[in-house]
Design a protein around this motif. Structure first.
Motif, PDB file in Angstrom:
ATOM      1  N   TYR A  27      31.589  46.527 103.446  1.00 28.45           N
ATOM      2  CA  TYR A  27      31.612  45.243 104.148  1.00 28.45           C
ATOM      3  C   TYR A  27      32.693  44.348 103.555  1.00 28.45           C
ATOM      4  N   ASP A  28      33.063  43.324 104.339  1.00 28.54           N
ATOM      5  CA  ASP A  28      33.889  42.268 103.787  1.00 28.54           C
ATOM      6  C   ASP A  28      32.999  41.363 102.940  1.00 28.54           C
ATOM      7  N   ASN A  29      33.469  41.066 101.741  1.00 25.69           N
ATOM      8  CA  ASN A  29      32.837  40.081 100.871  1.00 25.69           C
ATOM      9  C   ASN A  29      33.608  38.791 101.108  1.00 25.69           C
ATOM     10  N   VAL A  30      32.999  37.804 101.725  1.00 31.13           N
ATOM     11  CA  VAL A  30      33.691  36.562 102.051  1.00 31.13           C
ATOM     12  C   VAL A  30      33.224  35.481 101.080  1.00 31.13           C
ATOM     13  N   PHE A  31      34.186  34.917 100.353  1.00 33.13           N
ATOM     14  CA  PHE A  31      33.922  33.933  99.308  1.00 33.13           C
ATOM     15  C   PHE A  31      34.437  32.558  99.685  1.00 33.13           C
ATOM     16  N   LEU A  32      33.790  31.546  99.156  1.00 37.46           N
ATOM     17  CA  LEU A  32      34.353  30.208  99.094  1.00 37.46           C
ATOM     18  C   LEU A  32      34.366  29.831  97.631  1.00 37.46           C
ATOM     19  N   PHE A  33      35.553  29.499  97.122  1.00 40.67           N
ATOM     20  CA  PHE A  33      35.699  28.961  95.779  1.00 40.67           C
ATOM     21  C   PHE A  33      36.036  27.491  95.952  1.00 40.67           C
ATOM     22  N   GLY A  34      35.248  26.626  95.333  1.00 39.34           N
ATOM     23  CA  GLY A  34      35.483  25.197  95.471  1.00 39.34           C
ATOM     24  C   GLY A  34      35.230  24.456  94.178  1.00 39.34           C
ATOM     25  N   SER A  35      35.598  23.188  94.202  1.00 43.17           N
ATOM     26  CA  SER A  35      35.472  22.317  93.042  1.00 43.17           C
ATOM     27  C   SER A  35      34.401  21.274  93.300  1.00 43.17           C
ATOM     28  N   SER A  36      33.540  21.072  92.313  1.00 45.70           N
ATOM     29  CA  SER A  36      32.515  20.035  92.391  1.00 45.70           C
ATOM     30  C   SER A  36      32.390  19.400  91.002  1.00 45.70           C
ATOM     31  N   LYS A  37      32.983  18.237  90.850  1.00 49.05           N
ATOM     32  CA  LYS A  37      33.055  17.534  89.553  1.00 49.05           C
ATOM     33  C   LYS A  37      33.640  18.464  88.488  1.00 49.05           C
ATOM     34  N   ASN A  38      32.852  18.772  87.463  1.00 49.11           N
ATOM     35  CA  ASN A  38      33.338  19.595  86.344  1.00 49.11           C
ATOM     36  C   ASN A  38      32.996  21.071  86.498  1.00 49.11           C
ATOM     37  N   THR A  39      32.608  21.476  87.706  1.00 50.29           N
ATOM     38  CA  THR A  39      32.218  22.869  87.918  1.00 50.29           C
ATOM     39  C   THR A  39      32.985  23.496  89.075  1.00 50.29           C
ATOM     40  N   PHE A  40      33.016  24.825  89.042  1.00 47.97           N
ATOM     41  CA  PHE A  40      33.461  25.594  90.198  1.00 47.97           C
ATOM     42  C   PHE A  40      32.211  26.048  90.928  1.00 47.97           C
ATOM     43  N   LEU A  41      32.250  25.951  92.245  1.00 52.40           N
ATOM     44  CA  LEU A  41      31.177  26.475  93.079  1.00 52.40           C
ATOM     45  C   LEU A  41      31.709  27.724  93.761  1.00 52.40           C
ATOM     46  N   ILE A  47      30.612  30.748  96.268  1.00 50.64           N
ATOM     47  CA  ILE A  47      29.602  31.149  97.251  1.00 50.64           C
ATOM     48  C   ILE A  47      30.108  32.402  97.964  1.00 50.64           C
ATOM     49  N   LEU A  48      29.259  33.390  98.118  1.00 50.22           N
ATOM     50  CA  LEU A  48      29.613  34.671  98.725  1.00 50.22           C
ATOM     51  C   LEU A  48      28.667  34.980  99.874  1.00 50.22           C
ATOM     52  N   VAL A  49      29.214  35.528 100.959  1.00 52.31           N
ATOM     53  CA  VAL A  49      28.392  36.114 102.026  1.00 52.31           C
ATOM     54  C   VAL A  49      28.777  37.584 102.127  1.00 52.31           C
ATOM     55  N   TYR A  50      27.757  38.444 102.082  1.00 52.30           N
ATOM     56  CA  TYR A  50      27.968  39.892 102.111  1.00 52.30           C
ATOM     57  C   TYR A  50      27.053  40.471 103.184  1.00 52.30           C
ATOM     58  N   THR A  51      27.599  40.692 104.379  1.00 48.09           N
ATOM     59  CA  THR A  51      26.780  41.216 105.465  1.00 48.09           C
ATOM     60  C   THR A  51      27.655  41.687 106.617  1.00 48.09           C
ATOM     61  N   SER A  52      27.119  42.582 107.414  1.00 43.25           N
ATOM     62  CA  SER A  52      27.771  42.944 108.675  1.00 43.25           C
ATOM     63  C   SER A  52      27.029  42.293 109.843  1.00 43.25           C
ATOM     64  N   ILE A  53      25.958  41.562 109.541  1.00 39.15           N
ATOM     65  CA  ILE A  53      25.136  40.942 110.575  1.00 39.15           C
ATOM     66  C   ILE A  53      25.851  39.741 111.191  1.00 39.15           C
ATOM     67  N   TRP A  54      26.530  38.944 110.365  1.00 34.83           N
ATOM     68  CA  TRP A  54      27.275  37.783 110.846  1.00 34.83           C
ATOM     69  C   TRP A  54      28.738  38.143 111.012  1.00 34.83           C
ATOM     70  N   ASN A  55      29.382  37.553 112.018  1.00 31.56           N
ATOM     71  CA  ASN A  55      30.824  37.746 112.153  1.00 31.56           C
ATOM     72  C   ASN A  55      31.542  36.805 111.185  1.00 31.56           C
ATOM     73  N   GLU A  56      32.848  36.931 111.097  1.00 32.04           N
ATOM     74  CA  GLU A  56      33.601  36.150 110.112  1.00 32.04           C
ATOM     75  C   GLU A  56      33.471  34.642 110.347  1.00 32.04           C
TER      76      GLU A  56
END
Length: 165
Positions: free
Chosen positions: A124-138, A140-149
């Motif tokens: 499957y495609d591993n779709v990530f969001l890398f983001g910034s929130s104050k002093n942290t990195f957030l 988030i990953l979605v790993y599925t073939s159930i949802w489209n991109e």
């Protein structure tokens, strides 16, 4: 006048009770809680990355991690939040490429300080969001073939916007 007020009260009450309240799940991370829309069952947490994997009733698997920025070797305290997000993306996508995975940057948003990208693990495609929130990195990953991109991207952006401080 009393009849109008009574009718208004009945309408407001009915409207209020008909409103569907959104349900959220919460994931405890080393840097605080991450709020996720929907009901998600926690599967496991990977100690070294801090990623917590979850699954919903559809069978969609996601993972979230929220870690201090200064815990990463590439972090530059003098750089902007978005520059550090770009460094995070480069660091992780380079690792995937070194391990013979194809990666693609899908979207970046400098104003909201995030990058969405993917790699394919052969299944499957591993779709990530890398983001910034104050002093942290957030992360988030979605790993599925159930949802489209598009559905994956919308979900990632919603989780990020819910948790961006």
């Amino acid at each position: 006048m009393k009849k109008i007020i009574t009718v208004l009260i009945i309408l407001i009450s009915t409207y209020s009770f008909c409103q569907e309240k959104e349900t959220f799940s919460f994931v405890k991370t080393s840097s605080g809680d991450v709020k996720i829309s929907g009901i998600w069952e926690q599967l496991n947490t990977v100690d070294d990355s801090g990623q917590t994997y979850l699954k919903n009733k559809e069978g969609v698997i996601i993972a979230v991690a929220q870690n201090p920025k200064n815990a990463y070797s590439f972090f530059k305290s003098t750089a902007s939040n978005f520059v550090n997000v770009k460094l995070f993306y480069k660091w992780d996508s380079d690792f995937r490429k070194e391990n013979n995975f194809k990666t693609d940057k899908i979207k970046e948003n400098s104003k909201d300080e995030y990058i969405i990208w993917k790699y394919n693990d052969g299944k499957y495609d591993n779709v990530f969001l890398f983001g910034s929130s104050k002093n942290t990195f957030l992360n988030i990953l979605v790993y599925t073939s159930i949802w489209n991109e598009e559905e994956k991207i919308l979900f990632l952006e919603n989780v990020y916007k819910t948790n961006k401080l």
